[in-house]
Scaffold this motif. Structure first.
Motif, PDB file in Angstrom:
ATOM      1  N   UNK A 151      -2.241  -6.170  33.945  1.00  0.00           N
ATOM      2  CA  UNK A 151      -1.465  -7.416  33.821  1.00  0.00           C
ATOM      3  C   UNK A 151      -2.072  -8.286  32.720  1.00  0.00           C
ATOM      4  N   UNK A 152      -1.215  -8.844  31.854  1.00  0.00           N
ATOM      5  CA  UNK A 152      -1.664  -9.668  30.740  1.00  0.00           C
ATOM      6  C   UNK A 152      -0.896 -10.995  30.749  1.00  0.00           C
ATOM      7  N   UNK A 153      -1.446 -12.031  30.151  1.00  0.00           N
ATOM      8  CA  UNK A 153      -0.726 -13.308  30.087  1.00  0.00           C
ATOM      9  C   UNK A 153       0.634 -13.139  29.418  1.00  0.00           C
ATOM     10  N   UNK A 154       1.595 -13.928  29.856  1.00  0.00           N
ATOM     11  CA  UNK A 154       2.939 -13.815  29.307  1.00  0.00           C
ATOM     12  C   UNK A 154       2.998 -14.060  27.813  1.00  0.00           C
ATOM     13  N   UNK A 155       2.058 -14.836  27.277  1.00  0.00           N
ATOM     14  CA  UNK A 155       2.050 -15.112  25.836  1.00  0.00           C
ATOM     15  C   UNK A 155       1.867 -13.846  25.015  1.00  0.00           C
ATOM     16  N   UNK A 156       1.218 -12.842  25.597  1.00  0.00           N
ATOM     17  CA  UNK A 156       1.029 -11.575  24.871  1.00  0.00           C
ATOM     18  C   UNK A 156       2.353 -10.838  24.672  1.00  0.00           C
ATOM     19  N   UNK A 157       3.372 -11.220  25.435  1.00  0.00           N
ATOM     20  CA  UNK A 157       4.659 -10.531  25.380  1.00  0.00           C
ATOM     21  C   UNK A 157       5.725 -11.382  24.682  1.00  0.00           C
ATOM     22  N   UNK A 158       5.300 -12.375  23.944  1.00  0.00           N
ATOM     23  CA  UNK A 158       6.235 -13.217  23.205  1.00  0.00           C
ATOM     24  C   UNK A 158       6.921 -12.394  22.121  1.00  0.00           C
ATOM     25  N   UNK A 159       8.241 -12.413  22.089  1.00  0.00           N
ATOM     26  CA  UNK A 159       8.978 -11.550  21.161  1.00  0.00           C
ATOM     27  C   UNK A 159       8.744 -11.948  19.704  1.00  0.00           C
ATOM     28  N   UNK A 160       8.601 -13.255  19.429  1.00  0.00           N
ATOM     29  CA  UNK A 160       8.334 -13.680  18.051  1.00  0.00           C
ATOM     30  C   UNK A 160       6.977 -13.153  17.589  1.00  0.00           C
ATOM     31  N   UNK A 161       5.972 -13.222  18.482  1.00  0.00           N
ATOM     32  CA  UNK A 161       4.656 -12.666  18.146  1.00  0.00           C
ATOM     33  C   UNK A 161       4.746 -11.155  17.966  1.00  0.00           C
ATOM     34  N   UNK A 162       5.590 -10.512  18.781  1.00  0.00           N
ATOM     35  CA  UNK A 162       5.767  -9.070  18.662  1.00  0.00           C
ATOM     36  C   UNK A 162       6.365  -8.684  17.331  1.00  0.00           C
ATOM     37  N   UNK A 163       7.326  -9.470  16.860  1.00  0.00           N
ATOM     38  CA  UNK A 163       7.928  -9.193  15.552  1.00  0.00           C
ATOM     39  C   UNK A 163       6.887  -9.314  14.448  1.00  0.00           C
ATOM     40  N   UNK A 164       6.056 -10.358  14.528  1.00  0.00           N
ATOM     41  CA  UNK A 164       4.996 -10.528  13.519  1.00  0.00           C
ATOM     42  C   UNK A 164       3.997  -9.378  13.586  1.00  0.00           C
ATOM     43  N   UNK A 165       3.681  -8.931  14.796  1.00  0.00           N
ATOM     44  CA  UNK A 165       2.714  -7.832  14.940  1.00  0.00           C
ATOM     45  C   UNK A 165       3.244  -6.548  14.305  1.00  0.00           C
ATOM     46  N   UNK A 166       4.520  -6.261  14.503  1.00  0.00           N
ATOM     47  CA  UNK A 166       5.108  -5.059  13.902  1.00  0.00           C
ATOM     48  C   UNK A 166       5.126  -5.156  12.384  1.00  0.00           C
ATOM     49  N   UNK A 167       5.511  -6.310  11.862  1.00  0.00           N
ATOM     50  CA  UNK A 167       5.535  -6.488  10.404  1.00  0.00           C
ATOM     51  C   UNK A 167       4.135  -6.316   9.821  1.00  0.00           C
TER      52      UNK A 167
END
Length: 911
Positions: A237-253
């Motif tokens: 289990x991880x904090x919900x902030x780790x699953x932020x979609x905007x952060x996810x988009x930046x991580x993929x880029x």
């Protein structure tokens, strides 16, 4: 070496005695002890700071040749590893519990800890101790956590199963939408799929991840918590902030160095949430090292046959109910010769396709290999030489690889060239032809890397680059020069030793070496004066009890050059190693494509081999609703019978097609007659067909199965508070709520876990629902013979039974499925075969007759009450002496005279 041995004995001996059994409380271990610095030494202060930053991990703290653990970590590790728990110094007035493991054997200890559910933070020394001393005598060597070891982030061979994937998965959410991303860090595979709420469990069952990342908010919800806990995987289990979609988009880029993700596809917010959380977790655990992930693939659950966890377990696809690989369908099918091929076969078995064209491409490849034994032999011969390119590349990408991994790349490219040259394109078809074309294309792309590795690397390099010795002689002139000086030191020293003997006149003079003085000259006390008198050449170093040691400027200079030469040689090799690794990573995409192509060809060739050896046939596939199997067989049971030389398997037909007698078969018959085997074999045939394999039958025509459901066998789930009957009902509910007309359903003995009439009623209603609402192709086995009446009003239901033969008051199972119904269950006969006491069998027969008479209008309970109990029942007849004698006779072993004497003896016994 002696000190290392003594330290290992102290820290790693098996635990025993009172001290080893002390609990955490016995050591006064409190949570605040690990965070309060108090009067901590500089080293302990450093440890506590690192531990505070990684509180959820066991901290492997590097101390020289050991990783040491302290406080609660030590107690947990000692128990898990079965090593001694000792102590080292004090903190806040209490002894500090400690245990340790040697660095050279750390991987084996890590494997045990991970298998037992622990996670480990590996802390290394990141500066030379000599640099620390410059800051003061009490300065502590700088240390940093360089890696977090979790079940889903393993790369070392010692921690992985070569023939099984090691997936890390993440469940992302955006509003009511969900997605699951998965990656195998050891090979670089990376995918994401959008899933509905009710598809999460099935998708996780398909992937079978070793570790699952989930938002802690979801884990707090009871329904999701139950779902997650039912998965056989480590939960993170991880904090919900780790699953932020905007952060996810930046991580993929960032990971793919892209300004836009348009080139990868149109991702939903939930997919970005899952994929981004996974990438961020990899960066966290690898402490910033970039994992070489392949281009992310967007998948859809509809691309695969839906198979839930209960069905996979019941059908024993990858492991038996006992948890063993042996005896599973995967073990029976696996004839691959490479580790990557074995992983691909397992992945395909876990995810049968639903696209007819893609399935056909796989069947075309298998058919090409099955028809040409020489083609098959050449391909499998070349594949046997192929090492695991994908995992070697994975280790190199996170700086955990060594020269042996580079050699694996070199040998893998060579095997790919040999395979390409041995296969004629006109002999191949389907995905095998595509794989060979991919090999040819990518082999050309890696030619520079291949040439460089071939030129530099020795045939059998060491595992670790720090050991040196992996660059060929003659490949690098400066390295050859340093090696020459280093390796010829013995000859140079011997020559200098001879010179000094002649100069001093001391024939016993020797040049020696140790770790403190380095090189030195040694003579006995009797000859010391001769060297002392020659002050221009010899300088006194040390006087021992029986010897005197000297040095010279020439010897000191030579020793310095020898040491520098060894260090320079290692440094040059390290530079060449880094150069080769960088070049390999630059060719990572092409190498991954080669690895994928080799795996595809291995699977196709192995399934061709299996088809020939086991007499499998190519199934006819289409998008209709047919399911016609002619003389089908259970692949695992048939193989087991052959291995045990226990006779041949009895094949059976099964036709659930729209134009057949019925798409819902009601199968009756006694236990042990083969009902469950018949049900399972048809489900396995569907899976094998859609994964791309040929099938064990004389002919098969299968319309695509979108979901496969199996409710076979009994088992409870006490940990979740579910009885056997509750588990049965939960699984049945899932089937009735989700099955479609394109699904295949096999149900065995629904309702047997409760009272007779309750069970009959449930089974009756379930069969009606399958027929009228789900309209699925289904096999429904039951002992409730009353249900055969349903066939009169359910048009698509047909009754079949397991054929048996009665002989001499017993039954013979023929294992044949024939039209009709069983007139009885033969349960008492089976009980007799199982070895129930004869008195119990006789009593059961009496009770059964009373119950059957009750069906004819009598009161069964009254009839049973009138029957005598065991004590008053007719005695069970004992075997006579004549019968016992007859049983012991072996007619073929008797001579005529012995036979005549035996007859007289039998006659005497009758009297």
């Amino acid at each position: 070496m002696r000190r290392l041995h003594q330290a290992c004995v102290t820290r790693c001996v098996p635990k025993s005695g009172m001290f080893a059994r002390m609990s955490e409380m016995d050591f006064g271990i409190q949570a605040e002890a690990e965070t309060a610095l108090g009067d901590a030494t500089p080293m302990m202060a450093q440890y506590l700071a690192l531990k505070s930053a990684h509180a959820d991990y066991l901290l492997f703290y590097r101390m020289g040749d050991f990783y040491e653990l302290f406080f609660a970590d030590a107690a947990k590790a000692a128990e898990a590893l079965d090593i001694a728990l000792t102590k080292r110094g004090k903190h806040l007035g209490e002894d500090i519990p400690m245990c340790g493991v040697p660095v050279h054997a750390a991987e084996s200890y890590l494997e045990k800890l991970i298998r037992k559910g622990h996670r480990v933070a590996v802390c290394e020394q990141v500066e030379d101790p000599a640099e620390a001393k410059k800051r003061g005598s009490k300065a502590v060597v700088k240390r940093e956590v360089i890696r977090l070891v979790t079940p889903g982030t393993l790369t070392e061979d010692a921690l992985l199963e070569a023939r099984a994937s090691n997936l890390l998965a993440a469940l992302g959410r955006s509003g009511a939408d969900f997605a699951i991303a998965s990656a195998d860090m050891s090979t670089g595979e990376f995918s994401v799929s959008a899933v509905a709420r009710d598809e999460i469990a099935t998708e996780l069952a398909r992937l079978g991840p070793r570790e699952l990342l989930i938002p802690d908010a979801l884990f707090a919800q009871e329904d999701f918590a139950t779902l997650f806990k039912s998965q056989a995987t480590a939960l993170s289990p991880l904090p919900g902030s780790r699953f932020d979609s905007a952060s996810g988009e930046r991580a993929l880029k960032s990971h793919y160095n892209m300004l836009s993700l348009d080139g990868l596809g149109a991702f939903s917010r939930a997919e970005l949430s899952a994929a981004g959380a996974l990438i961020a977790y990899l960066e966290l655990t690898q402490k910033g090292a970039k994992v070489a992930l392949q281009r992310i693939a967007r998948l859809s659950p509809s691309h695969f046959m839906g198979i839930d966890a209960a069905t996979r377990r019941n059908l024993e696809l990858t492991q038996t109910l006992a948890g063993q690989r042996s005896g599973s369908l995967l073990a029976g099918m696996d004839r691959t010769v490479t580790a990557s091929g074995a992983r691909l076969l397992a992945a395909r078995l876990a995810a049968p396709l639903t696209d007819v064209r893609a399935i056909g491409a796989r069947h075309d490849a298998v058919e090409a290999f099955s028809k040409d034994s020489e083609l098959r032999r050449r391909a499998r011969g070349a594949l046997r030489a192929a090492p695991d390119i994908a995992r070697a590349l994975g280790r190199l990408s996170v700086a955990r690889g060594g020269p042996r991994d580079l050699a694996n790349l070199r040998d893998g490219m060579e095997a790919a060239r040999a395979l390409r040259d041995s296969l004629r394109k006109d002999s191949l078809a389907g995905e095998a032809l595509e794989a060979v074309e991919a090999l040819a294309q990518n082999i050309a792309l890696v030619s520079r890397l291949s040439d460089r590795l071939e030129f530099l690397l020795v045939d059998e390099p060491p595992y670790l680059s720090r050991d040196g010795g992996f660059i060929k002689a003659g490949a690098h002139a400066p390295l050859d020069e340093m090696r020459s000086l280093r390796d010829e030191s013995r000859r140079v020293i011997a020559s200098l030793e001879g010179k000094y003997r002649q100069q001093s006149g001391v024939a016993q003079l020797k040049i020696k070496h140790n770790g403190v003085l380095g090189y030195f000259i040694e003579v006995t006390q009797a000859h010391a004066d001769k060297l002392i008198s020659d002050r221009d050449t010899f300088r006194h170093r040390q006087t021992m009890a029986g010897a005197v040691r000297f040095s010279t400027d020439e010897l000191a200079s030579l020793a310095s050059r020898i040491a520098e030469a060894g260090e320079s040689a290692l440094a040059l090799e390290a530079g060449l190693f880094d150069e080769m690794v960088t070049l390999a990573l630059e060719h990572g995409a092409a190498l991954s494509s080669i690895a994928d192509a080799l795996a595809v060809l291995d699977v196709a060739a192995s399934l061709g081999e299996l088809a020939v050896a086991a007499r499998f046939v190519r199934p006819r596939m289409d998008n209709g609703l047919s399911f016609a199997i002619s003389r089908g067989r259970h692949p695992v049971v048939e193989a087991a019978l052959q291995a045990a030389n226990a006779g041949s398997f009895v094949p059976n037909d099964c036709d659930l097609s729209p134009n057949a007698k019925g798409r819902l078969w009601l199968v009756t018959g006694p236990n042990m007659a083969g009902k469950s085997t018949f049900l399972r074999q048809n489900a396995l045939i569907a899976i094998m067909a859609q994964m791309g394999s040929f099938v064990p039958a004389e002919a098969a025509h299968i319309g695509i199965v979108d979901r496969l459901f199996s409710r076979v066998g009994a088992g409870d789930d006490l940990a979740a508070g579910r009885s056997t009957f509750m588990v049965e009902m939960v699984e049945t509910a899932a089937i009735l709520n989700q099955a479609t007309p394109r699904s295949l359903v096999i149900l065995d003995e629904i309702g047997r876990g409760t009272a007779t009439y309750d069970g009959l009623a449930i089974a009756w209603a379930a069969a009606e629902h399958l027929h009228e609402a789900n309209k699925s192709r289904a096999l429904f086995a039951t002992h409730y013979h009353e249900m055969v009446a349903l066939a009169e009003r359910l048009k698509a239901m047909a009754c079949y039974t397991m054929k048996v033969r009665e002989w001499n008051d017993t039954i013979v199972f023929l294992h044949e499925v024939v039209p009709g119904v069983a007139d009885r269950s033969y349960g008492i006969h089976v009980a007799k075969l199982a070895g129930l006491p004869q008195a119990v069998v006789a009593r059961a027969e009496e009770v059964l007759r009373a119950l059957e008479e009750g069906r004819e209008g009598h009161k069964p309970l009254a009839r049973i009450d009138d029957l005598p109990l065991f004590g008053a029942s007719a005695p069970v007849p004992k075997t006579s002496q004549v019968e016992e004698a007859l049983k012991a006779i072996e007619p073929d072993a008797l001579t005529p005279k012995q036979a005549l004497e035996l007859l007289y003896d039998l006659k005497r016994k009758l009297k």
